[in-house]
Design a protein around this motif. Sequence first.
Motif, short mmCIF file in Angstrom:
data_model
loop_
_atom_site.label_atom_id
_atom_site.label_comp_id
_atom_site.label_asym_id
_atom_site.label_seq_id
_atom_site.Cartn_x
_atom_site.Cartn_y
_atom_site.Cartn_z
N SER A 114 0.83 -1.21 0.00
CA SER A 114 0.00 0.00 0.00
C SER A 114 0.87 1.25 0.00
N LEU A 115 0.23 2.38 -0.26
CA LEU A 115 0.93 3.67 -0.17
C LEU A 115 1.46 3.87 1.25
N SER A 116 0.69 3.50 2.22
CA SER A 116 1.11 3.61 3.62
C SER A 116 2.37 2.78 3.88
N ASP A 117 2.41 1.56 3.32
CA ASP A 117 3.60 0.71 3.45
C ASP A 117 4.82 1.41 2.85
N LEU A 118 4.63 1.99 1.67
CA LEU A 118 5.75 2.66 0.99
C LEU A 118 6.21 3.89 1.77
N GLN A 119 5.26 4.62 2.34
CA GLN A 119 5.63 5.80 3.14
C GLN A 119 6.45 5.40 4.36
N LYS A 120 6.03 4.34 5.02
CA LYS A 120 6.78 3.87 6.18
C LYS A 120 8.17 3.40 5.79
N ALA A 121 8.25 2.66 4.69
CA ALA A 121 9.53 2.11 4.25
C ALA A 121 10.50 3.20 3.80
N THR A 122 9.97 4.25 3.16
CA THR A 122 10.84 5.30 2.61
C THR A 122 10.95 6.53 3.51
N GLY A 123 10.06 6.62 4.50
CA GLY A 123 10.07 7.78 5.39
C GLY A 123 9.44 9.01 4.77
N ALA A 124 8.62 8.83 3.74
CA ALA A 124 8.02 9.97 3.03
C ALA A 124 6.56 10.14 3.42
N GLY A 125 6.11 11.38 3.48
CA GLY A 125 4.70 11.67 3.64
C GLY A 125 4.01 11.55 2.30
N ALA A 126 2.69 11.51 2.30
CA ALA A 126 1.93 11.33 1.06
C ALA A 126 2.22 12.44 0.06
N GLY A 127 2.25 13.68 0.52
CA GLY A 127 2.48 14.81 -0.38
C GLY A 127 3.85 14.76 -1.03
N SER A 128 4.88 14.56 -0.23
CA SER A 128 6.23 14.52 -0.79
C SER A 128 6.43 13.27 -1.65
N PHE A 129 5.76 12.18 -1.28
CA PHE A 129 5.85 10.96 -2.08
C PHE A 129 5.31 11.23 -3.49
N TYR A 130 4.12 11.83 -3.58
CA TYR A 130 3.53 12.09 -4.88
C TYR A 130 4.22 13.24 -5.63
N ASN A 131 4.84 14.17 -4.91
CA ASN A 131 5.62 15.20 -5.60
C ASN A 131 6.85 14.58 -6.27
N THR A 132 7.43 13.57 -5.64
CA THR A 132 8.61 12.92 -6.19
C THR A 132 8.23 11.88 -7.23
N PHE A 133 7.20 11.10 -6.94
CA PHE A 133 6.77 10.02 -7.84
C PHE A 133 5.38 10.33 -8.35
N LYS A 134 5.31 11.13 -9.40
CA LYS A 134 4.02 11.58 -9.93
C LYS A 134 3.14 10.39 -10.38
N GLY A 135 3.79 9.30 -10.76
CA GLY A 135 3.05 8.11 -11.18
C GLY A 135 2.68 7.20 -10.03
N GLY A 136 2.93 7.67 -8.81
CA GLY A 136 2.54 6.92 -7.61
C GLY A 136 3.25 5.58 -7.45
N LYS A 137 2.53 4.66 -6.88
CA LYS A 137 3.08 3.34 -6.57
C LYS A 137 3.63 2.64 -7.82
N LYS A 138 2.91 2.77 -8.92
CA LYS A 138 3.35 2.10 -10.15
C LYS A 138 4.70 2.62 -10.61
N GLU A 139 4.92 3.93 -10.54
CA GLU A 139 6.21 4.49 -10.94
C GLU A 139 7.33 3.97 -10.05
N VAL A 140 7.10 3.92 -8.77
CA VAL A 140 8.12 3.41 -7.84
C VAL A 140 8.42 1.95 -8.16
N PHE A 141 7.38 1.19 -8.42
CA PHE A 141 7.57 -0.22 -8.74
C PHE A 141 8.38 -0.38 -10.03
N GLN A 142 8.06 0.40 -11.04
CA GLN A 142 8.81 0.33 -12.30
C GLN A 142 10.28 0.67 -12.08
#
Length: 193
Positions: free
Chosen positions: A30-58
């Motif tokens: 989940s997004l929550s799992d990724l935030q915990k693992a990376t230490g990022a908040g939702a806003g900064s996560f999506y600012n960095t990875f505009k494609g969300g979870k799929k972009e990070v996975f790719q």
Amino acid sequence: MRGRPTIYEDDSIIKKAQELFWQKGYTATSLSDLQKATGAGAGSFYNTFKGGKKEVFQKAIAERRLAFDAFKNELNQSDSPLELIKDFFRSNASADEIEHLKGCIIANTVVEMTFIDEKLEFDAVQILKEVEEMFTQTIQREKNRGNLKSTTDPEILGRYLITFWCGLNTLRRMYPDKKILKEQIEMQLAVIS
């Protein structure tokens, strides 16, 4: 007014996300799992990875391609590339149980994404095909040099090794026992003697 800060897209963030995907798979992460693992908040996560979870996975999958590219370079520079391939497989027997249970993130992705996400499945299949081609080219070179006894076509042997790789990653989960794995790996590797 300043917006939320972005997280730095560095190797450590992708590696942390990759580890999570490797253990849980794409769908269960989940997004929550990724935030915990990376230490990022939702806003900064999506600012960095505009494609969300799929972009990070790719990006996590692409990072594995870099590891295979490094291995390909090592094979091309080696005086005994067939031994390097054998050692690659043999090293799996000595891995710890967590590594056995994780398997291969690329092979896992092919299985998980079939019927779910055609693009992610395609990307993973392409990486496995590149590895297969790496095996095939190495076997062909060694056959041309007279370093391979097998008369089987190098393309068939390359495909055999990628089949063995995918199967080994299931076998590791069934039998996370070093002795059993070592015996099975040695039996399978006899084909490239």
